[in-house]
Scaffold this active site. Structure first.
Site, mmCIF file in Angstrom:
data_model
loop_
_atom_site.group_PDB
_atom_site.id
_atom_site.type_symbol
_atom_site.label_atom_id
_atom_site.label_comp_id
_atom_site.label_asym_id
_atom_site.label_seq_id
_atom_site.Cartn_x
_atom_site.Cartn_y
_atom_site.Cartn_z
ATOM 1 N NE ARG A 145 -3.798 0.741 1.954
ATOM 2 C CZ ARG A 145 -5.005 0.845 2.503
ATOM 3 N NH1 ARG A 145 -5.177 1.537 3.620
ATOM 4 N NH2 ARG A 145 -6.046 0.252 1.954
ATOM 5 C CG HIS B 42 -8.361 0.192 -2.690
ATOM 6 N ND1 HIS B 42 -7.609 -0.926 -2.394
ATOM 7 C CD2 HIS B 42 -8.959 0.557 -1.519
ATOM 8 C CE1 HIS B 42 -7.743 -1.212 -1.100
ATOM 9 N NE2 HIS B 42 -8.554 -0.330 -0.556
ATOM 10 C CD GLN C 291 -13.028 -1.732 -0.309
ATOM 11 O OE1 GLN C 291 -12.212 -1.680 0.602
ATOM 12 N NE2 GLN C 291 -14.242 -2.228 -0.132
ATOM 13 C CG ASP D 19 -13.301 6.694 -0.707
ATOM 14 O OD1 ASP D 19 -13.180 6.560 0.529
ATOM 15 O OD2 ASP D 19 -12.328 6.614 -1.493
ATOM 16 C CB CYS E 12 -13.860 1.544 0.317
ATOM 17 S SG CYS E 12 -13.453 3.289 0.417
ATOM 18 N NE ARG F 215 -10.151 -5.036 0.789
ATOM 19 C CZ ARG F 215 -9.370 -4.030 1.207
ATOM 20 N NH1 ARG F 215 -9.906 -2.954 1.749
ATOM 21 N NH2 ARG F 215 -8.058 -4.057 1.046
HETATM 22 N N1 NVA Z 1 -9.780 6.991 -1.235
HETATM 23 C C1 NVA Z 1 -9.386 6.491 0.063
HETATM 24 C C2 NVA Z 1 -9.641 5.029 0.166
HETATM 25 C C3 NVA Z 1 -9.343 4.431 1.514
HETATM 26 C C4 NVA Z 1 -9.580 2.967 1.567
HETATM 27 C C5 NVA Z 1 -7.929 6.803 0.298
HETATM 28 O O1 NVA Z 1 -7.124 6.606 -0.602
HETATM 29 O O2 NVA Z 1 -7.602 7.264 1.389
HETATM 30 N N1 CP Z 2 -11.060 0.092 2.647
HETATM 31 C C1 CP Z 2 -9.782 0.005 3.058
HETATM 32 O O1 CP Z 2 -8.856 -0.251 2.280
HETATM 33 O O2 CP Z 2 -9.615 0.173 4.390
HETATM 34 P P1 CP Z 2 -8.238 0.384 5.162
HETATM 35 O O3 CP Z 2 -7.696 1.715 4.754
HETATM 36 O O4 CP Z 2 -8.588 0.307 6.615
HETATM 37 O O5 CP Z 2 -7.292 -0.721 4.773
#
Ligand code: NVA
Ligand code: CP
Length: 313
Positions: free
Chosen positions: A116, A143, A146, A233, A272, A300
């Protein structure tokens, strides 16, 4: 492209999961069917050893609850092990290259890497320089994990995917990009309803449009009409600075009771997570019976177990 007519092959060609753009509809279906099998197997209390002796390194340059726990529990439930590596604590965070990092990890018997991070190019470089499977656990661009969980959730609840309409409200971010591609490949219609200037990635949009009706709208009410799934989101993704002007523009796209009322009577709400009640969604929606956000979070686990099964077994 109807998932319920899909003939299983128990195989996918891809060596990595970098973006859903690389996946065929059939490969996505394979993952969803396998996720469903693995979910049943877990609920039946079966003990599995599919990934016995395998170790997944999990590199995090951003925070996480769901991704971290689902990968860690997922590999454990398949008989393997997860190794959590915060990029603050490893030399990658101090400038060691992606090239050297992947070379070292694979020499130490790491069987796959979940990462990540910010730049999509870092995920692509891991795959380019290494020989082990790389899984994208979120970048600024997309992502994919997800969206596999989201598709599983929709399939479970609606019993099909083909012809369903999903509307994403808010920032045309990593979630919007992956939803367009994943849903279109499963025969769904997608509308991204966002303020002007916050459109999703053009490359993802054009790719998705090759598979089905995918469009961008600046009118949240028109977009919500006839939707089967309303999705939103956060306004500010990880790494973005909160900005009062953007906040104000995004509030017009908040998923609230008024918007839900324009969708189909049995429309479902997805997010998400993490969510900010009172911002992108009201508590009255996310905490209502139409909301399946915790099924989605649970999925997930099952979806990523399927991904690891195919890429690491
Ligand atoms: N768009 C959000 C998704 C988190 C799972 C982010 O990138 O922070
Ligand atoms: N939806 C998601 O990826 O959650 P986290 O940021 O908690 O991993």
């Amino acid at each position: 492209m109807d998932i319920n007519l899909h003939q299983r092959t128990f195989h996918i060609q891809n060596k990595h999961l970098l973006t859903l753009k690389d996946y065929t509809p059939s490969e996505i279906f394979e993952i969803l069917y396998m996720a469903r099998d693995l979910k049943k197997s877990l609920k039946a209390g079966e003990f599995r050893t599919d990934l016995k002796g395998k170790t997944l390194a999990m590199i995090f340059a951003k925070s996480s609850t769901r991704t971290r726990v689902s990968f860690e529990m997922g590999i454990r439930q398949l008989g393997g092990e997860g190794l959590f590596l915060s990029s603050n604590d490893i030399q990658l965070g101090r400038g060691e290259t992606i090239h050297d990092t992947v070379k070292v990890l694979e020499r130490m018997s790491i069987s796959g890497i979940m990462i990540r991070t910010f730049k999509q190019s870092d995920v692509e470089d891991l795959a380019k320089y290494g020989t082990i499977p790389i899984i994208n656990g979120l970048t600024d661009l997309c992502h994919p994990c997800q969206v596999l969980a989201d598709l599983l959730t929709i399939w479970e609840r609606k019993r099909d995917l083909q012809g369903r309409k999903l509307v994403f409200f808010g920032d045309g971010n990593n979630m919007a990009n992956s939803l367009m591609v994943g849903c279109a490949k499963c025969g769904m219609e997608v509308v991204v309803a966002c303020p002007e200037g916050y459109e999703p990635d053009q490359g993802f949009l054009e790719h998705a449009q090759k598979y089905g009706p995918v469009s961008v709208s600046h009118d949240p009410k028109a977009a919500a009409k006839g939707a089967d799934v309303l999705y939103t989101d956060v306004f500010f993704s990880m790494g973005q600075k909160p900005d009062p002007r953007k906040f104000e523009e995004m509030m017009r796209f908040q998923v609230n009771d008024e918007l839900m009322a324009l969708a189909k009577p049995d429309a479902m709400f997805l997010h998400c997570l993490p969510a900010h009640r009172g911002e992108e969604v009201t508590a009255s929606v996310i905490d209502s019976p139409a909301s399946f956000v915790f099924d989605e979070a649970e999925n997930r686990l099952h979806a990523q177990k399927a991904v690891m099964y195919f890429l690491m077994k």
